[in-house]
Design a protein around this motif. Structure first.
Motif, mmCIF file in Angstrom:
data_model
loop_
_atom_site.group_PDB
_atom_site.id
_atom_site.type_symbol
_atom_site.label_atom_id
_atom_site.label_comp_id
_atom_site.label_asym_id
_atom_site.label_seq_id
_atom_site.Cartn_x
_atom_site.Cartn_y
_atom_site.Cartn_z
ATOM 1 N N UNK A 1 0.829 -1.197 0.000
ATOM 2 C CA UNK A 1 0.000 0.000 0.000
ATOM 3 C C UNK A 1 0.874 1.262 0.000
ATOM 4 N N UNK A 2 0.284 2.321 -0.507
ATOM 5 C CA UNK A 2 0.982 3.603 -0.481
ATOM 6 C C UNK A 2 1.110 4.063 0.965
ATOM 7 N N UNK A 3 2.275 4.584 1.321
ATOM 8 C CA UNK A 3 2.512 5.007 2.694
ATOM 9 C C UNK A 3 3.137 6.390 2.737
ATOM 10 N N UNK A 4 2.846 7.109 3.813
ATOM 11 C CA UNK A 4 3.421 8.425 3.988
ATOM 12 C C UNK A 4 4.869 8.352 4.413
ATOM 13 N N UNK A 5 5.668 9.261 3.908
ATOM 14 C CA UNK A 5 7.095 9.323 4.220
ATOM 15 C C UNK A 5 7.398 10.587 5.009
ATOM 16 N N UNK A 6 7.006 11.727 4.472
ATOM 17 C CA UNK A 6 7.256 13.009 5.139
ATOM 18 C C UNK A 6 6.195 13.997 4.696
ATOM 19 N N UNK A 7 5.651 14.714 5.658
ATOM 20 C CA UNK A 7 4.604 15.690 5.370
ATOM 21 C C UNK A 7 4.961 17.024 6.022
ATOM 22 N N UNK A 8 4.889 18.062 5.205
ATOM 23 C CA UNK A 8 5.236 19.406 5.670
ATOM 24 C C UNK A 8 3.967 20.233 5.805
ATOM 25 N N UNK B 1 1.797 26.134 6.290
ATOM 26 C CA UNK B 1 1.720 27.378 7.033
ATOM 27 C C UNK B 1 2.727 27.462 8.175
ATOM 28 N N UNK B 2 2.851 26.380 8.934
ATOM 29 C CA UNK B 2 3.704 26.399 10.110
ATOM 30 C C UNK B 2 5.127 25.989 9.866
ATOM 31 N N UNK B 3 5.379 25.296 8.775
ATOM 32 C CA UNK B 3 6.739 24.902 8.445
ATOM 33 C C UNK B 3 7.233 23.668 9.150
ATOM 34 N N UNK B 4 6.451 23.086 10.035
ATOM 35 C CA UNK B 4 6.910 21.874 10.702
ATOM 36 C C UNK B 4 6.704 20.673 9.790
ATOM 37 N N UNK B 5 7.414 19.599 10.076
ATOM 38 C CA UNK B 5 7.394 18.420 9.235
ATOM 39 C C UNK B 5 7.232 17.167 10.078
ATOM 40 N N UNK B 6 6.410 16.264 9.592
ATOM 41 C CA UNK B 6 6.237 14.962 10.235
ATOM 42 C C UNK B 6 6.900 13.905 9.375
ATOM 43 N N UNK B 7 7.555 12.952 10.016
ATOM 44 C CA UNK B 7 8.258 11.887 9.307
ATOM 45 C C UNK B 7 7.770 10.527 9.780
ATOM 46 N N UNK B 8 7.742 9.598 8.838
ATOM 47 C CA UNK B 8 7.499 8.212 9.205
ATOM 48 C C UNK B 8 8.696 7.698 9.999
ATOM 49 N N UNK C 1 14.973 14.200 4.815
ATOM 50 C CA UNK C 1 14.610 15.560 5.207
ATOM 51 C C UNK C 1 13.755 16.188 4.115
ATOM 52 N N UNK C 2 12.585 16.656 4.494
ATOM 53 C CA UNK C 2 11.697 17.350 3.557
ATOM 54 C C UNK C 2 11.829 18.848 3.781
ATOM 55 N N UNK C 3 11.778 19.583 2.687
ATOM 56 C CA UNK C 3 11.870 21.039 2.783
ATOM 57 C C UNK C 3 11.107 21.655 1.621
ATOM 58 N N UNK C 4 10.875 22.957 1.718
ATOM 59 C CA UNK C 4 10.135 23.655 0.667
ATOM 60 C C UNK C 4 10.807 24.974 0.378
#
Length: 123
Positions: A44-51, A54-61, A69-72
């Motif tokens: 199944x498709x799974x989340x890796x990193x979500x930014x 607005x707040x700039x924080x990031x969640x990681x599996x 590291x995810x960034x924008x």
């Protein structure tokens, strides 16, 4: 509408690095989150990193913490995923997504998806 185009995938040996990019266009300001998901064959498709845009924080599996590291870049409207210390189990199609999820790692909560970029890690 939001359009997402991924790039940067490829084949590397275990321990190597890759950087994925996701160029976003359209009404990107309407999305609360932008993130990276992956899907390996038969899984199944799974989340890796979500930014949180607005707040700039990031969640990681848990499986990628300390390695990815995810960034924008707001000026370029581009999302990145720097992947270090890659493992064979990281092999998958990687997708960029945008939306307003209730659960940030739940794929069906996202409205917009890119076409994906393949990452293959050999041992």
């Amino acid at each position: 509408q939001v359009q997402l185009v991924e790039s940067g995938g490829g084949s590397v040996q275990a321990g190597g690095s890759l950087r994925l990019s996701c160029a976003a266009s359209g009404d990107t300001d309407s999305s609360y989150c932008m993130g990276w998901f992956r899907q390996a064959p038969g899984k199944e498709r799974e989340g890796v990193a979500v930014l949180y845009v607005g707040g700039g924080t990031t969640a990681y599996a848990d499986s990628v913490k300390g390695r990815f590291t995810a960034s924008r870049d707001n000026a370029k409207n581009t999302l990145y995923l720097q992947m270090n210390s890659l493992k064979p189990e990281d092999t998958a199609m990687y997708y960029c997504a945008a939306g307003d999820p209730v659960s940030v790692f739940r794929p069906r909560d996202y409205n917009y998806w890119g076409q994906g970029t393949q990452v293959t890690v050999s041992s």
